[in-house]
Design an enzyme around this catalytic site. Structure first.
Site, PDB file in Angstrom:
ATOM      1  N   TRP A 260     -30.316  28.451   3.462  1.00 27.36           N
ATOM      2  CA  TRP A 260     -30.514  26.858   4.883  1.00 27.36           C
ATOM      3  C   TRP A 260     -31.602  26.055   4.238  1.00 27.36           C
ATOM      4  O   TRP A 260     -32.930  26.503   3.818  1.00 27.36           O
ATOM      5  CB  TRP A 260     -30.926  27.322   6.365  1.00 27.36           C
ATOM      6  CG  TRP A 260     -30.505  28.587   7.240  1.00 27.36           C
ATOM      7  CD1 TRP A 260     -30.741  29.537   7.681  1.00 27.36           C
ATOM      8  CD2 TRP A 260     -28.936  28.539   7.047  1.00 27.36           C
ATOM      9  NE1 TRP A 260     -29.849  30.359   8.747  1.00 27.36           N
ATOM     10  CE2 TRP A 260     -28.386  29.885   7.146  1.00 27.36           C
ATOM     11  CE3 TRP A 260     -28.017  27.964   5.864  1.00 27.36           C
ATOM     12  CZ2 TRP A 260     -27.497  30.688   7.978  1.00 27.36           C
ATOM     13  CZ3 TRP A 260     -26.617  27.994   6.374  1.00 27.36           C
ATOM     14  CH2 TRP A 260     -26.207  29.810   7.238  1.00 27.36           C
TER      15      TRP A 260
ATOM     16  N   ASN B 168     -23.789  24.665  10.134  1.00 26.31           N
ATOM     17  CA  ASN B 168     -23.289  25.359  10.136  1.00 26.31           C
ATOM     18  C   ASN B 168     -22.682  25.904  11.540  1.00 26.31           C
ATOM     19  O   ASN B 168     -23.278  25.386  12.281  1.00 26.31           O
ATOM     20  CB  ASN B 168     -24.496  26.332  10.297  1.00 26.31           C
ATOM     21  CG  ASN B 168     -24.220  27.661   9.850  1.00 26.31           C
ATOM     22  OD1 ASN B 168     -23.034  27.946   9.368  1.00 26.31           O
ATOM     23  ND2 ASN B 168     -24.766  29.047  10.808  1.00 26.31           N
ATOM     24  N   GLU B 169     -21.092  25.403  11.507  1.00 28.25           N
ATOM     25  CA  GLU B 169     -20.619  26.562  12.384  1.00 28.25           C
ATOM     26  C   GLU B 169     -20.337  25.751  13.313  1.00 28.25           C
ATOM     27  O   GLU B 169     -20.754  26.239  15.032  1.00 28.25           O
ATOM     28  CB  GLU B 169     -20.696  27.305  12.450  1.00 28.25           C
ATOM     29  CG  GLU B 169     -20.329  29.013  11.463  1.00 28.25           C
ATOM     30  CD  GLU B 169     -20.353  30.074  12.104  1.00 28.25           C
ATOM     31  OE1 GLU B 169     -20.985  30.937  12.762  1.00 28.25           O
ATOM     32  OE2 GLU B 169     -20.130  31.104  10.948  1.00 28.25           O
TER      33      GLU B 169
ATOM     34  N   TYR C 220     -14.240  35.883   8.696  1.00 22.15           N
ATOM     35  CA  TYR C 220     -14.939  36.960   8.953  1.00 22.15           C
ATOM     36  C   TYR C 220     -14.090  36.972  10.832  1.00 22.15           C
ATOM     37  O   TYR C 220     -13.762  37.389  11.838  1.00 22.15           O
ATOM     38  CB  TYR C 220     -14.972  35.899  10.649  1.00 22.15           C
ATOM     39  CG  TYR C 220     -16.934  35.472   9.853  1.00 22.15           C
ATOM     40  CD1 TYR C 220     -17.901  37.294   9.402  1.00 22.15           C
ATOM     41  CD2 TYR C 220     -17.455  34.944   9.335  1.00 22.15           C
ATOM     42  CE1 TYR C 220     -18.531  36.389   7.983  1.00 22.15           C
ATOM     43  CE2 TYR C 220     -18.916  34.161   9.398  1.00 22.15           C
ATOM     44  CZ  TYR C 220     -19.071  35.010   8.126  1.00 22.15           C
ATOM     45  OH  TYR C 220     -20.206  35.068   7.570  1.00 22.15           O
TER      46      TYR C 220
ATOM     47  N   GLU D 103     -18.485  31.190   3.160  1.00 18.10           N
ATOM     48  CA  GLU D 103     -18.576  32.344   4.117  1.00 18.10           C
ATOM     49  C   GLU D 103     -17.692  33.330   4.025  1.00 18.10           C
ATOM     50  O   GLU D 103     -16.223  32.953   4.929  1.00 18.10           O
ATOM     51  CB  GLU D 103     -19.085  32.293   5.518  1.00 18.10           C
ATOM     52  CG  GLU D 103     -20.452  31.393   5.544  1.00 18.10           C
ATOM     53  CD  GLU D 103     -20.862  32.152   7.006  1.00 18.10           C
ATOM     54  OE1 GLU D 103     -20.940  32.617   7.838  1.00 18.10           O
ATOM     55  OE2 GLU D 103     -22.271  31.041   7.625  1.00 18.10           O
TER      56      GLU D 103
ATOM     57  N   TRP E 185     -20.472  36.323   2.029  1.00 18.05           N
ATOM     58  CA  TRP E 185     -21.839  36.162   3.168  1.00 18.05           C
ATOM     59  C   TRP E 185     -22.098  37.807   3.178  1.00 18.05           C
ATOM     60  O   TRP E 185     -20.934  38.895   3.659  1.00 18.05           O
ATOM     61  CB  TRP E 185     -21.338  35.731   4.595  1.00 18.05           C
ATOM     62  CG  TRP E 185     -23.015  36.141   5.218  1.00 18.05           C
ATOM     63  CD1 TRP E 185     -22.568  36.931   5.938  1.00 18.05           C
ATOM     64  CD2 TRP E 185     -23.472  34.848   5.391  1.00 18.05           C
ATOM     65  NE1 TRP E 185     -23.929  36.571   6.989  1.00 18.05           N
ATOM     66  CE2 TRP E 185     -24.237  35.494   6.395  1.00 18.05           C
ATOM     67  CE3 TRP E 185     -23.609  33.730   5.403  1.00 18.05           C
ATOM     68  CZ2 TRP E 185     -25.036  34.965   7.233  1.00 18.05           C
ATOM     69  CZ3 TRP E 185     -24.904  32.785   6.063  1.00 18.05           C
ATOM     70  CH2 TRP E 185     -25.535  33.504   6.441  1.00 18.05           C
TER      71      TRP E 185
END
Ligand code: NAG
Ligand code: NAG
Ligand code: NAG
Length: 432
Positions: A97, A213-214, A294, A334, A376
């Site tokens: 980050w 992010n996302e 994920y 990730e 991740w």
């Protein structure tokens, strides 16, 4: 004459020697940072990354906490320990980050107000990465609330009396908030590192920028709001920095404009999030695409084997998109397997990681678009607070450690890197 010439040469020799010393001192004055071998920017051509004219394939990891732990001298050694450990496993890219908006040890305290102490911590992360031969994928804002994110920007706009809406999606459409974010981006990209003296936008230690992010914008499932924001922000970044590659930070879901691919989505909800892997990634200023993996978050009833089968489909589908349609590299930025699953066994993680790494390797061997994957997440001992159900300390998991080294070595082998690198030579002689 002979003597005269000799005299002249002596004087010239002395003068150039003085000039040399003067220039060296000049360098030292500019920066006390030790001179290092020239470092190149990572580039891309078509579906591949290139470094120094050779194709580049990435084995890397996530440690989102590097800046947070560099602020305090007591926790700073964890940052170099992590980067050193990554280099020792042959990893080349760490995603982390480059934001912390509002809240504890914020980098951006309020719109346009920065904490120099925290900026110096980010300087340290970048300088330290360079020392260890690691490049950084730096993310510029969070869609989620951790470390501020778009919700914090919306709160600021309310506090300053300029906010149009209380929806956290107004981050994407509110003109005042767009200005806040652009100002943030400008400040970070033109930051001059206090340790190296190099502006971030000119520093090849930075692998690439990740916009957000996302990103999701559920209030506009057509996807137009997010697309518009992405077009504006990617163009803005490129207007400041043409050196670095740029990616979005997507999870990889297919939206309503990609109906042919909707069966690859985990379930119907995934096409209603306001994002679209194909449409968003096709923006000309986006250099490479990003995808997360994920299955634990996306499915609640599937067992491990079924998740594993799904992952094959998910990863292959995105590589195919990038090989055939988008003509850009894809990074799986990730991937993780939760240890909170009812049927969890430690050996599943190795199996899960291996299936992803195998696909990347096969794609790389064919010079395909599967350009890399980032675990991740890794952390070091004594910071369990920063763990989630996906994290691990690599040297405490011998099978994962070994798998990671194997991937680094087989990717290094197809890039022809082993002979020129002592660390790889020693490390990879054991994996042949
Ligand atoms: C990119 O690759 C193409 C095809 O291999 C090649 O013709 C071109 O010269 C390359 N461009 C650059 C800038 O390297
Ligand atoms: C956005 O706001 C909604 C409602 O205010 C909240 O439930 C949600 O968690 C927020 N999402 C993010 C990503 O901040
Ligand atoms: C990507 O955009 C270009 C125009 O910039 C268009 O011609 C092409 O069809 C688009 N590709 C996809 C896969 O949408």
């Amino acid at each position: 004459m002979v003597n005269g010439n000799r005299m002249l040469y002596t004087i010239l020799g002395f003068a150039s020697c003085v000039a040399f010393i003067y220039m060296s001192l000049g360098d030292l004055k500019l920066s006390s940072f030790p001179r290092e071998p020239r470092l190149s920017f990572v580039e891309r051509n078509g579906t591949q990354f290139f470094l120094d004219g050779k194709p580049l394939y990435v084995n890397g990891w996530n440690s989102y906490w590097l800046m947070a732990h560099s602020v305090d001298e007591n926790s700073r050694p964890r940052v170099s320990a992590m980067l050193q450990a990554g280099a020792k496993m042959g990893l080349t890219v760490c995603r982390t980050w480059a934001f912390n908006d509002g809240g504890y040890d914020a980098l951006q305290i309020s719109p346009g107000q920065f904490d120099e102490r925290v900026f110096k911590a980010l300087d340290y992360v970048i300088a330290e990465a360079r020392q260890h031969g690691i490049r950084l994928l730096l993310s510029l804002v969070n869609n989620l609330q951790a470390y501020g994110g778009k919700t914090q920007y919306v709160k600021w706009a309310w506090q300053e009396g300029v906010g149009l809406s209380s929806s956290n999606d107004s981050f994407f459409f509110d003109p005042s908030i767009r200005k806040y974010f652009k100002n943030y981006v400008l400040t970070v990209l033109t930051r001059k590192n206090t340790i190296t003296g190099i502006e971030y936008r000119n520093d090849p230690t930075i692998f690439a920028w990740e916009l957000i992010n996302e990103p999701r914008c559920m209030s506009d499932p057509s996807g137009d709001t997010l697309q518009d924001w992405l077009e504006e922000m990617t163009a803005f970044i490129k207007s400041i920095d043409k050196n670095h590659l740029l990616t979005v930070g997507l999870e990889g879901f297919y939206g309503p404009k990609s109906p042919k691919k909707s069966t690859v989505n985990p379930e119907v909800w995934a096409s209603t999030l306001g994002s679209d892997f194909i449409r968003n990634s096709n923006i000309s200023n986006v250099d490479f695409t990003s995808v997360h993996i994920y299955p634990d978050h996306w499915f609640h009833v599937l067992g491990f084997e079924e998740k594993q089968n799904y992952v094959y489909k998910w990863v292959r589908s995105h590589i195919e998109d990038c090989d055939k349609e988008l003509k850009k590299p894809v990074m799986f930025t990730e991937y993780g397997l939760s240890n909170q699953n009812k049927d969890f066994q430690a050996s599943q993680r190795e199996q899960f990681y291996r299936s992803i790494l195998d696909i990347i390797y096969k794609s790389a061997r064919k010079k395909g678009s599967g350009a890399g994957a980032l675990i991740w997440q890794f952390f070091v001992e004594g910071m369990e607070d920063y763990n989630d159900d996906f994290g691990l300390v690599p040297w405490e998991s011998p099978s994962i450690y070994k798998l990671t080294v194997e991937q680094s070595c087989r990717l290094a082998r197809i890039q022809g890197l082993i002979q020129e690198n002592e660390n790889l030579k020693v490390m990879c002689s054991k994996t042949e």
